[in-house]
Design a protein around this motif. Structure first.
Motif, mmCIF file in Angstrom:
data_model
loop_
_atom_site.group_PDB
_atom_site.id
_atom_site.type_symbol
_atom_site.label_atom_id
_atom_site.label_comp_id
_atom_site.label_asym_id
_atom_site.label_seq_id
_atom_site.Cartn_x
_atom_site.Cartn_y
_atom_site.Cartn_z
ATOM 1 N N TYR A 10 0.849 -1.188 0.000
ATOM 2 C CA TYR A 10 0.000 0.000 0.000
ATOM 3 C C TYR A 10 0.888 1.241 0.000
ATOM 4 N N ARG A 11 1.409 1.605 -1.168
ATOM 5 C CA ARG A 11 2.403 2.678 -1.232
ATOM 6 C C ARG A 11 1.822 4.077 -1.129
ATOM 7 N N SER A 12 0.519 4.209 -1.112
ATOM 8 C CA SER A 12 -0.047 5.541 -0.927
ATOM 9 C C SER A 12 -0.015 5.958 0.547
ATOM 10 N N LYS A 13 0.330 5.037 1.424
ATOM 11 C CA LYS A 13 0.442 5.317 2.860
ATOM 12 C C LYS A 13 1.854 4.936 3.309
ATOM 13 N N ILE A 14 2.804 5.864 3.177
ATOM 14 C CA ILE A 14 4.178 5.606 3.588
ATOM 15 C C ILE A 14 4.313 5.915 5.077
ATOM 16 N N LEU A 37 -1.589 -6.596 7.259
ATOM 17 C CA LEU A 37 -0.894 -7.806 7.698
ATOM 18 C C LEU A 37 -0.020 -7.529 8.916
ATOM 19 N N GLY A 38 0.160 -6.252 9.248
ATOM 20 C CA GLY A 38 1.015 -5.905 10.373
ATOM 21 C C GLY A 38 2.484 -5.917 10.017
ATOM 22 N N VAL A 39 2.785 -5.952 8.715
ATOM 23 C CA VAL A 39 4.151 -5.987 8.227
ATOM 24 C C VAL A 39 4.320 -4.866 7.224
ATOM 25 N N SER A 40 5.494 -4.254 7.207
ATOM 26 C CA SER A 40 5.764 -3.227 6.207
ATOM 27 C C SER A 40 7.070 -3.546 5.493
ATOM 28 N N VAL A 41 7.209 -3.007 4.290
ATOM 29 C CA VAL A 41 8.388 -3.253 3.475
ATOM 30 C C VAL A 41 8.731 -1.976 2.717
ATOM 31 N N ASN A 42 10.003 -1.769 2.481
ATOM 32 C CA ASN A 42 10.431 -0.620 1.696
ATOM 33 C C ASN A 42 9.956 -0.834 0.251
ATOM 34 N N PRO A 43 9.302 0.141 -0.352
ATOM 35 C CA PRO A 43 8.771 -0.033 -1.712
ATOM 36 C C PRO A 43 9.815 -0.411 -2.753
ATOM 37 N N LYS A 44 11.094 -0.088 -2.524
ATOM 38 C CA LYS A 44 12.113 -0.463 -3.510
ATOM 39 C C LYS A 44 12.384 -1.967 -3.508
#
Length: 73
Positions: A10-14, A37-44
């Motif tokens: 969900y890259r519109s919410k950084i 999911l409770g997990v985040s990742v760098n968009p790159k």
């Protein structure tokens, strides 16, 4: 009526750490809902065409495991 389930970055919410949250997208009867999911990742490190983490993504195995478990539920 079948529901379509997918995981997306969900890259519109950084977030403040520069990462984007991973969300489960459920589409049924033209209506869409998102669950985190409770997990985040760098968009790159995210492949937006395949909706999967790239091979050079740190913690890739852990993220794939979380995605697999979420899709099985």
């Amino acid at each position: 009526m079948n529901a379509k389930i997918s995981v997306t970055c969900y890259r519109s919410k950084i977030l403040s750490n520069g990462e984007a949250p991973l969300m489960v997208k459920i589409t049924k009867s033209g209506k869409c809902s998102l669950k985190t999911l409770g997990v985040s990742v760098n968009p790159k490190y995210w492949d937006f065409e395949r909706d999967k983490p790239k091979s050079n993504c740190p913690n890739r195995a852990c993220i794939v495991s979380i995605i697999t478990n979420a899709l099985q539920k």
